[in-house]
Design an enzyme around this catalytic site. Structure first.
Site, mmCIF file in Angstrom:
data_model
loop_
_atom_site.group_PDB
_atom_site.id
_atom_site.type_symbol
_atom_site.label_atom_id
_atom_site.label_comp_id
_atom_site.label_asym_id
_atom_site.label_seq_id
_atom_site.Cartn_x
_atom_site.Cartn_y
_atom_site.Cartn_z
ATOM 1 C CD GLU A 194 -74.027 -41.179 -42.297
ATOM 2 O OE1 GLU A 194 -74.357 -39.801 -42.599
ATOM 3 O OE2 GLU A 194 -73.614 -41.688 -43.848
ATOM 4 C CG ASP A 212 -73.624 -39.118 -37.414
ATOM 5 O OD1 ASP A 212 -72.650 -38.530 -38.025
ATOM 6 O OD2 ASP A 212 -74.526 -38.748 -38.660
#
Length: 424
Positions: A108, A165
């Site tokens: 991330e 993500d």
């Protein structure tokens, strides 16, 4: 395969330590970037019609605010981590300001860094060198499931697989790098982006749901975690539109539409007043019904609440309205933003650190953090009637420093709130 994330616990600990210990300085004698900058900071992007920016500070002050926050963020979290076998500098984004956080990196963070650095080119002469080092570091730490994706946590030996993500932002970052510097240098950003987008589609987008899965460790048809159990903060609409534009693959339009359908269903059925979305979602009967995940679904008791994943949603959704003039995203972002202003009486310092979807504050949420407040500023930009609220949100966050997660999300929101976000 069940994957239990430990990030939330670390974030909660980090919230108690607002003072960040600076990392050792990045070497001063770095190579200067070799490619011409096509979109130098400040970008002053023309957003969708009706967009507002904070109007109590001049554009010069807004730009300087971003420069100052970026300088702090870079010193605190951008770490040079040796060289690769060809002598190129490697960089990673530290997971926190304390010793434990400095020693760790999650995918991330690499993704966040890779969408920040292209924006700051033109201000930071080392932006391309750092960007390239972030990507090279990511490639040295592949997922054991799909080696085209990144291992989600550098120090977690039990789960050497991906989280959606991180890779999704890296792919957008590579497209931004191509737009900023071109792909004629040592790294062909466009080719790398295409490879990564293909991997994201093949390993982390549900073949039937056409929604993001939690990562490449998810079996699309397993009983517990599958293609119908997404995380709301993975509805990264700006990213998906960029993928579709680059590849010409209509599947990304389907991913966008399905993501927005889930958002609308949840807001209509579970948060008609607040518009809030849960961290995790379970779709039963295929795409028939979207419901908040039960407690302890994956990370903890607040998995079905607006908590430390969904707090990013007003930024992710709002940015799509600003950059792509999308009406569905605008409506969803405004629903959250108008409720937030009303619930706080226009005072963002009273916004709580997590809510049930009906707007009830969660137990233990009675504190302020920029993580939840900064994204509200992006959503407020979609509504001209919220100028005072936007100004108040901006003032609450632009000089406030906490830790890796909060600060990085805040920087990304400041880039957007000052008119400097752009998409390839």
């Amino acid at each position: 395969m069940k994957k239990v994330f430990s990030i939330l616990a670390v974030w909660m600990v980090c919230l108690t330590a607002c003072a960040v210990t600076p990392t050792p300085e990045i070497e001063e004698n770095m190579n200067t970037q070799t490619a011409e900058v096509s979109h130098p900071f400040p970008a002053h992007t023309i957003y969708a019609p009706g967009t507002i920016l904070p109007n109590h500070r001049t554009q010069q002050h807004l730009d300087d605010d971003v420069r100052a926050f970026y300088d702090y963020w870079k010193a605190a979290y951008v770490i040079q981590d040796g060289l690769d076998e060809d002598g190129h500098k490697l960089f990673r984004i530290a997971f926190g300001g304390d010793a434990e956080g400095q020693a760790n990196t999650v995918s991330e963070g690499q993704g966040f860094g890779m969408i920040i650095l292209p924006v700051m080119a033109g201000y930071d002469p080392d932006a391309q060198i750092i960007f390239d080092g972030l990507w090279r570091f990511a490639r040295l730490h592949p997922s054991e499931v799909d080696v085209r994706l990144m291992d989600w946590n550098l120090v977690d030996e039990e789960g050497n697989d991906s989280a959606f993500d991180g890779d999704a932002d890296m792919a957008l970052g590579l497209l931004m790098a191509d737009a900023q510097w071109g792909s004629q240098g040592e790294i062909n950003y466009l080719d790398e982006a295409r490879t990564l987008i293909t991997a994201i589609l093949e390993s982390t987008i549900g073949p039937e749901s056409r929604l993001p899965t939690l990562g490449d460790w998810v079996d699309a048809n397993s009983e517990e975690y599958n293609q119908f159990t997404p995380r709301s903060s993975d509805f990264m609409l700006v990213n998906f539109r960029a993928y579709g534009k680059t590849t010409g693959d209509a599947v990304w339009n389907e991913v966008i539409s399905n993501s927005q359908d889930v958002i609308a269903s949840l807001q209509q059925n579970y948060s008609p007043d607040s518009g809030l979305l849960p961290d995790f979602i379970v779709l039963s009967g295929g795409m028939e019904t979207a419901v908040p995940a039960p407690a302890d679904f994956l990370e903890g008791p607040d998995d079905g609440h607006f908590s430390y994943n969904a707090g990013r949603d007003p930024w992710r959704i709002g940015a799509d309205a600003l950059l792509n003039d999308d009406d569905r995203s605008r409506e969803a972002a405004q629903k959250i933003s108008r409720w937030a202003e009303s619930a706080t009486g226009g005072n963002p310092s009273t916004f709580r650190a997590g809510y049930a979807l009906d707007g009830t504050p969660l137990e233990g949420s009675d504190y302020f953090t920029t993580f939840f407040v900064a994204p509200l500023g992006v959503a407020a930009m979609t509504d001209p009637s919220q100028q005072e609220w936007l100004n108040a949100v901006y003032d609450a966050v632009y000089q406030t420093h906490e830790d890796y997660y909060e600060d990085t999300v805040t920087l990304l929101c400041l880039i957007t709130m000052t008119g400097n976000a752009w998409t390839p």
